[in-house]
Write an enzyme that holds these catalytic residues in place. Sequence first.
Site, PDB file in Angstrom:
ATOM      1  N   ASP A 191     -13.718  -2.890 -14.070  1.00 40.69           N
ATOM      2  CA  ASP A 191     -14.238  -3.957 -14.924  1.00 40.69           C
ATOM      3  C   ASP A 191     -14.557  -5.199 -14.079  1.00 40.69           C
ATOM      4  O   ASP A 191     -13.648  -5.829 -13.544  1.00 40.69           O
ATOM      5  CB  ASP A 191     -13.191  -4.313 -15.993  1.00 40.69           C
ATOM      6  CG  ASP A 191     -13.697  -5.362 -16.969  1.00 40.69           C
ATOM      7  OD1 ASP A 191     -14.309  -4.959 -17.974  1.00 40.69           O
ATOM      8  OD2 ASP A 191     -13.506  -6.566 -16.722  1.00 40.69           O
TER       9      ASP A 191
ATOM     10  N   TYR B  42     -17.657 -13.178 -12.101  1.00 40.34           N
ATOM     11  CA  TYR B  42     -16.583 -12.986 -11.125  1.00 40.34           C
ATOM     12  C   TYR B  42     -17.097 -13.088  -9.683  1.00 40.34           C
ATOM     13  O   TYR B  42     -16.306 -13.273  -8.760  1.00 40.34           O
ATOM     14  CB  TYR B  42     -15.874 -11.628 -11.303  1.00 40.34           C
ATOM     15  CG  TYR B  42     -15.250 -11.376 -12.656  1.00 40.34           C
ATOM     16  CD1 TYR B  42     -15.124 -12.395 -13.609  1.00 40.34           C
ATOM     17  CD2 TYR B  42     -14.783 -10.114 -12.995  1.00 40.34           C
ATOM     18  CE1 TYR B  42     -14.562 -12.148 -14.854  1.00 40.34           C
ATOM     19  CE2 TYR B  42     -14.216  -9.857 -14.233  1.00 40.34           C
ATOM     20  CZ  TYR B  42     -14.116 -10.876 -15.162  1.00 40.34           C
ATOM     21  OH  TYR B  42     -13.566 -10.612 -16.398  1.00 40.34           O
TER      22      TYR B  42
ATOM     23  N   LYS C 123     -20.605  -7.804 -17.002  1.00 40.18           N
ATOM     24  CA  LYS C 123     -20.801  -8.683 -18.172  1.00 40.18           C
ATOM     25  C   LYS C 123     -21.883  -9.699 -17.889  1.00 40.18           C
ATOM     26  O   LYS C 123     -21.909 -10.289 -16.791  1.00 40.18           O
ATOM     27  CB  LYS C 123     -19.484  -9.403 -18.512  1.00 40.18           C
ATOM     28  CG  LYS C 123     -18.294  -8.464 -18.589  1.00 40.18           C
ATOM     29  CD  LYS C 123     -17.015  -9.147 -19.011  1.00 40.18           C
ATOM     30  CE  LYS C 123     -15.812  -8.247 -18.753  1.00 40.18           C
ATOM     31  NZ  LYS C 123     -15.287  -8.332 -17.364  1.00 40.18           N
TER      32      LYS C 123
ATOM     33  N   HIS D 178     -20.519 -11.785 -22.131  1.00 35.92           N
ATOM     34  CA  HIS D 178     -19.168 -12.201 -21.702  1.00 35.92           C
ATOM     35  C   HIS D 178     -18.476 -13.099 -22.727  1.00 35.92           C
ATOM     36  O   HIS D 178     -17.265 -13.016 -22.903  1.00 35.92           O
ATOM     37  CB  HIS D 178     -19.263 -12.900 -20.348  1.00 35.92           C
ATOM     38  CG  HIS D 178     -18.013 -12.853 -19.544  1.00 35.92           C
ATOM     39  ND1 HIS D 178     -18.001 -12.876 -18.173  1.00 35.92           N
ATOM     40  CD2 HIS D 178     -16.710 -12.776 -19.908  1.00 35.92           C
ATOM     41  CE1 HIS D 178     -16.748 -12.832 -17.747  1.00 35.92           C
ATOM     42  NE2 HIS D 178     -15.951 -12.768 -18.770  1.00 35.92           N
TER      43      HIS D 178
ATOM     44  N   LEU E  21      -1.285  -7.948 -19.321  1.00 34.30           N
ATOM     45  CA  LEU E  21       0.003  -8.419 -18.805  1.00 34.30           C
ATOM     46  C   LEU E  21       0.115  -9.927 -18.992  1.00 34.30           C
ATOM     47  O   LEU E  21       1.001 -10.581 -18.413  1.00 34.30           O
ATOM     48  CB  LEU E  21       0.145  -8.048 -17.314  1.00 34.30           C
ATOM     49  CG  LEU E  21      -0.268  -6.618 -16.930  1.00 34.30           C
ATOM     50  CD1 LEU E  21      -0.165  -6.408 -15.430  1.00 34.30           C
ATOM     51  CD2 LEU E  21       0.572  -5.589 -17.685  1.00 34.30           C
TER      52      LEU E  21
ATOM     53  N   SER F  14      -4.645  -5.901 -10.476  1.00 29.10           N
ATOM     54  CA  SER F  14      -3.725  -6.154  -9.365  1.00 29.10           C
ATOM     55  C   SER F  14      -4.508  -5.970  -8.072  1.00 29.10           C
ATOM     56  O   SER F  14      -5.459  -5.185  -8.011  1.00 29.10           O
ATOM     57  CB  SER F  14      -2.533  -5.197  -9.375  1.00 29.10           C
ATOM     58  OG  SER F  14      -1.719  -5.483  -8.235  1.00 29.10           O
TER      59      SER F  14
ATOM     60  N   ARG G 234       1.231  -1.697  -6.858  1.00 22.49           N
ATOM     61  CA  ARG G 234       1.175  -2.040  -8.290  1.00 22.49           C
ATOM     62  C   ARG G 234       0.033  -1.309  -8.991  1.00 22.49           C
ATOM     63  O   ARG G 234       0.177  -0.912 -10.157  1.00 22.49           O
ATOM     64  CB  ARG G 234       1.008  -3.547  -8.446  1.00 22.49           C
ATOM     65  CG  ARG G 234       2.217  -4.335  -8.009  1.00 22.49           C
ATOM     66  CD  ARG G 234       1.938  -5.811  -8.122  1.00 22.49           C
ATOM     67  NE  ARG G 234       3.112  -6.607  -7.821  1.00 22.49           N
ATOM     68  CZ  ARG G 234       3.098  -7.934  -7.760  1.00 22.49           C
ATOM     69  NH1 ARG G 234       1.969  -8.601  -7.975  1.00 22.49           N
ATOM     70  NH2 ARG G 234       4.199  -8.596  -7.484  1.00 22.49           N
TER      71      ARG G 234
ATOM     72  N   ASN H 297       0.721   0.954 -12.145  1.00 21.54           N
ATOM     73  CA  ASN H 297       0.058   0.693 -13.430  1.00 21.54           C
ATOM     74  C   ASN H 297      -0.704   1.913 -13.953  1.00 21.54           C
ATOM     75  O   ASN H 297      -1.047   1.952 -15.139  1.00 21.54           O
ATOM     76  CB  ASN H 297      -0.886  -0.512 -13.297  1.00 21.54           C
ATOM     77  CG  ASN H 297      -0.134  -1.796 -12.994  1.00 21.54           C
ATOM     78  OD1 ASN H 297       1.094  -1.824 -12.994  1.00 21.54           O
ATOM     79  ND2 ASN H 297      -0.866  -2.867 -12.726  1.00 21.54           N
TER      80      ASN H 297
END
Length: 280
Positions: free
Chosen positions: A57, A62, A87, A117, A196, A237, A242, A246
């Site tokens: 994603d 970003y 997005k 977005h 999270l 992450s 991790r 996950n």
Amino acid sequence: MAASGQAATLTADGRGRVLADGTVMPLLGLGVWQVPDGPACVQAVRAALELGYRHIDTAQAYGNEASVGRALRESGVARDEVFITTKFHPGRRDPLREAAYSIERLGVDYVDLYLVHWPGSGATWAWPGMEAAVARSYARAIGVSNFDAGELDRVIAGATVAPVVDQVQFNPSVYRRALLDACAERGVALEAYSPLGTGAQLGDPVVAGIADRVGRTPAQVLLRWCVQRAIPVVGKSTHRDRIAENAQVFDFELSDHDMGGLDALDRSGGTGTALERKWW
Ligand code: NAP
């Protein structure tokens, strides 16, 4: 177990959600918000793909689509095995042109899912351009993010191609039950972001207590809370260990009692709104 009103169809292995247009979206994805373009992003996405993730994603906002694309190529995983979401940045004008730039930066022929977005200056103005991105085969499926039910309705009312996803902030402390139900009624899959709580939920004592008891980590419990409801979820992450941790959320189940304990952490009042504080 499906949430009330959520008539979700899963793939036979239980790891993919069949969207209203038939597109299959892997339930678990890696998100790369706040991951700088360059080695950090390439390494995180490569690690995820090596560890079996098949859903990434990203977003124009970003600034790291190029690194996502580079990681995909370096991983050797076939393009058609990976579900890529990007997005449209509503601060820009033309979703079709921006989709062309996105796929160029990603180095792919299409994205699997292209989302508006946030509603920005209005829920509907971008939609014709989003539909044009499908017509031009830049995107397989289109949807929205941070849209309330009323905003979804305005999009649907004028749509030729319906939105199939509404990606919203969703975790036990913001259990947007009314929005989840509204999405289900409209044939839209609610997708969870910040599962999270951008890290803040990991220290919650109720989450920690359940994790201890079931022999899992807080992150696994929070991600499982979504996938057990057939809710697609993207967690972030940059650490390989991790990212691996996950991914281990399909080999255990939370009891109804534990699901209820997590549900009770909701501080949103089961809200139907997508966000408490809008940034646009
Ligand atoms: P999140 O996934 O809720 O939490 C990420 C945080 O938790 C990071 O600080 C991460 O640290 C830490 N973390 C992850 N796994 C962990 C583990 N197993 N143990 C301990 N700490 C762990 O964060 P998010 O970035 O807010 O949301 C996830 C994705 O949702 C984003 O990347 C983005 O793709 C999407 N999103 C979309 C929107 C939108 O408007 N559509 C908005 C926000 C987010 P490290 O990285 O240091 O490991």
